[in-house]
Structure formats: structure tokens, C-alpha cells
Design an enzyme around this catalytic site. Structure first.
Site, short mmCIF file in Angstrom:
data_model
loop_
_atom_site.label_atom_id
_atom_site.label_comp_id
_atom_site.label_asym_id
_atom_site.label_seq_id
_atom_site.Cartn_x
_atom_site.Cartn_y
_atom_site.Cartn_z
CE LYS A 62 -8.21 -2.32 4.57
NZ LYS A 62 -8.28 -3.65 3.97
CG ASP A 116 -3.26 4.35 4.00
OD1 ASP A 116 -4.32 4.18 4.64
OD2 ASP A 116 -3.00 3.72 2.95
CD1 TRP A 125 -2.11 -2.28 1.65
CD2 TRP A 125 -3.03 -1.11 -0.02
NE1 TRP A 125 -3.15 -3.02 1.14
CE2 TRP A 125 -3.73 -2.32 0.12
CE3 TRP A 125 -3.43 -0.21 -1.00
CZ2 TRP A 125 -4.82 -2.67 -0.69
CZ3 TRP A 125 -4.51 -0.54 -1.82
CH2 TRP A 125 -5.19 -1.76 -1.66
#
Length: 362
Positions: free
Chosen positions: A197, A173, A103
Site C-alpha cells: 500500500k 498493524d 482487519w
């Protein structure tokens, strides 16, 4: 309900049964309006109360200072990979990144489309099985910001502490670990996270940003990609993902009822210890991927001796009611995602299944 799966999906992920049941009860008639929240105008006073209430509760639970704005946006974290450099990477400046895995790399590649970029530290030489030491992070003198990925969902690594960047803006992030532990939000200029999530369902992305960073965006950016568009309109410039925002609000109420973020952090440590112990006491039958000092509380990654044995593990686990234990296609192996809403019972059941599988195949 007794037929709930042991859900270890990486995202969209498990939601608390209580939250789902409340949403079910309110689905066709929300707040006595005679309609679902999905049917009503986002300009209505009822929805504005939902929108404001979710922001207020997030501010309370996550300790967000008053000079930070909270935005509910669309497009997932992947859109933020582009919005951040479009809004914050000014000419003559460099966007710096700590490269910790899949990511972080996606964010880095998007930023390269908009200006100068640099890798401030990387764990690529160790196949991203660790978070670089904070002392190894070297921020360029012309850095506009330093971007980190708080938790790498695919590799299963997580920052134990965050870097001190001084006058350089720190951007995080936190898509896969927001609200799973206490964070000093004031260390960051901007935090973003897809909700699917730890905060709710897919469809809404949370951005927490210091006011000075998002008050005025460059005039060359398309309207919908300007932070100031959404700041000035309280995230209601266009039709928002109303049902997702409503469910985020329910999730936040659930977090508060559980004792808040600090209580959830201890809960997460206790339940993931069951699985990590199953790995560590297996005599090498299970091999944890992440370095001990970088292990994630959200995504537990591990391997077996052969890919054939891993496939057998996945097959038998699915037959036993477990979901989502196959590792990401890019790295293989096995992965248990243990986000806030994953109950202790699921982690206990997985640890017991792992012990039984080892007895049969060890």
C-alpha cells in the site's frame, strides 16, 4: 507517460512512476552484475547491500530507535495475525484488541486460536465508522499486549492519536498507513505492515520490533514462524522476496527525495482534502461513512443515495480512466485509496469528476 490510470486501488496500490521506471531500467542488469536482481543469490554481497540499505533507510525515515529490529518477512499481514500470538501470547496472559473493523477482527480471530483474548474497546455498535475514544480502551490486568489496527482500509477510519499503554506492549498493524505520517515508534513494542500500500509491491511484510520481544521465541513454534529465526539471520534465513525488498528500497529513496515522512504527511492531507471537500460541500449527495474525527488519510469511504447510483458512479468513473473506486465487497459503497504514491493530480481529477457527476445526477 500520458496514459497512466487514476489509480485508487486499495492494494496492491499505486507506485510512483519514477520508481517503476528505475526498476525497468535496472531490470535486466542490476548494479552491473549482468543479471536481474531476481536472478542473483540472496547470499551475494550485492543483494545483502540492498537488504541492509532498505533497513537502514527505513530506520532513518521512520525514526526507528537502535534497540528495534527490522525484519522483511513473507506471508503478508495475515500471517502476522498468527505469528504475534504464537510468539508473544504466553500462558496465563491475555491478548487484548481494539476492535475497529474488518482487519482488527481478523487479527482477533487468529489470536483466539492460541490463547486467551479480550476486546478492550469496540466501535461495532456504530458499524465501525469511528475509532473508539482512547479513554474507552480498558486493558485487562493480565494483558500480554494491546493490538490496534492503525488504519482500517475497508471502513476508512484511522487513529488520530495512539493509546498510552504503560507497561503493556502496544502492537500496531500499520499495513495501510505506515510512512504516511510521523509516528513515535518508541510507543510500540511491535509494528507490522504489508508493503503493498505505502512501501512497495506485494510479497514482503515489514516487522519493526523491540529487541527484547523477538530475541528468543518459544521452542515449540515451527522454525519459519519464530521471530528469532529471522532476527538471527537478518531476514535471510531462507530465500527472501528479493525483488519486493529491492522495490521497497526504491520507494524509501523516493520518500526521502520528497522530503521525508513529515513532508508526505502534509502532502497526504492536502490531496485528501480535495476529495473530502467534494463530499462535504455536496449538500448530502455524497455521504462520508467515517466519523469526522476518525477520517482516514489513506482510504476515503463514502456513499450515494442508492446502490444503483453507486454502480453508475463506478461505471462512469472507469470510463473516465479511474480505477479502484468500488467499495469493498463486505461493506459496499465507494472508496478512494490515497496512499503516498497517489499523485495530487489524481485526487484533483477525482474531485472534479465527483462535481460533474453530481451536476448530472443531483
Amino acid at each position: 507517460m500520458t496514459n497512466r490510470a487514476y489509480n485508487f486501488n486499495a492494494g496492491p496500490a499505486a507506485l510512483p512512476l519514477e520508481v517503476l521506471q528505475q526498476a525497468q531500467q535496472e531490470f535486466t542488469d542490476f548494479a552491473g552484475a549482468g543479471m536481474s536482481i531476481m536472478e542473483m543469490s540472496h547470499r551475494s554481497s550485492i543483494f545483502e547491500e540492498v537488504n541492509d540499505g532498505a533497513q537502514s533507510l527505513l530506520r532513518e525515515l521512520f525514526g526507528i530507535p537502535g534497540h528495534y529490529k527490522i525484519l522483511f518477512l513473507q506471508g503478508g499481514a495475515s500471517t502476522q495475525f498468527a505469528m504475534i500470538p504464537m510468539n508473544l501470547l504466553t500462558p496465563g496472559k491475555t491478548a487484548a484488541f481494539v476492535h475497529t473493523g474488518s482487519w482488527a477482527e481478523k487479527a482477533y480471530k487468529e489470536a483466539k486460536l492460541f490463547g486467551s483474548t479480550a476486546i478492550a474497546a469496540s466501535s461495532e455498535s456504530d458499524k465501525f465508522n469511528r475509532i473508539p475514544a482512547l479513554s474507552d480502551i480498558h486493558i485487562p490486568a493480565d494483558a500480554a499486549y494491546l493490538h490496534i489496527t492503525s488504519n482500517e482500509t475497508i471502513e476508512g477510519t484511522q487513529y488520530a492519536a495512539y493509546p498510552d499503554t504503560g507497561d503493556v506492549t502496544l502492537i500496531g498493524d500499520m499495513s495501510s498507513d505506515i510512512l504516511s505520517r510521523s509516528v513515535d515508534v518508541g510507543k510500540f513494542g511491535l509494528i507490522y505492515a504489508g508493503a503493498q500500500k505505502n512501501l512497495g509491491p506485494s510479497g514482503v511484510t515489514i516487522v519493526i520490533a523491540r529487541e527484547d520481544l523477538v530475541a528468543e521465541s518459544p521452542k515449540t513454534i515451527p522454525t519459519m514462524l519464530r521471530y528469532d529465526t529471522h532476527v538471527k539471520n537478518n531476514s535471510l534465513y531462507n530465500t527472501p522476496p528479493s525483488f519486493s525488498i529491492y522495490l521497497v528500497g526504491l520507494m524509501l529513496k523516493w520518500v526521502k527525495e520528497r522530503g521525508g515522512v513529515a513532508a508526505l504527511e502534509q502532502f497526504n492531507r492536502d490531496k485528501t482534502k480535495l476529495i473530502y471537500d467534494a463530499i462535504d460541500t455536496s449538500g448530502g449527495f455524497y455521504r462520508g461513512f467515517a466519523d469526522m474525527g476518525s477520517r482516514s488519510l489513506m482510504n476515503i469511504t463514502f456513499r450515494l443515495a442508492t446502490e444503483e447510483l453507486e454502480k453508475q458512479f463506478v461505471k462512469e468513473s472507469e470510463q473516465a480512466g479511474f480505477v479502484g473506486l468500488k467499495g469493498h465487497r463486505s461493506v459496499g459503497g465507494l472508496r478512494a485509496s490515497t496512499y503516498n504514491a497517489v499523485p495530487m493530480e489524481s485526487c484533483k481529477a477525482l474531485a472534479e469528476f465527483m462535481a460533474e457527476f453530481m451536476k448530472r445526477n443531483g
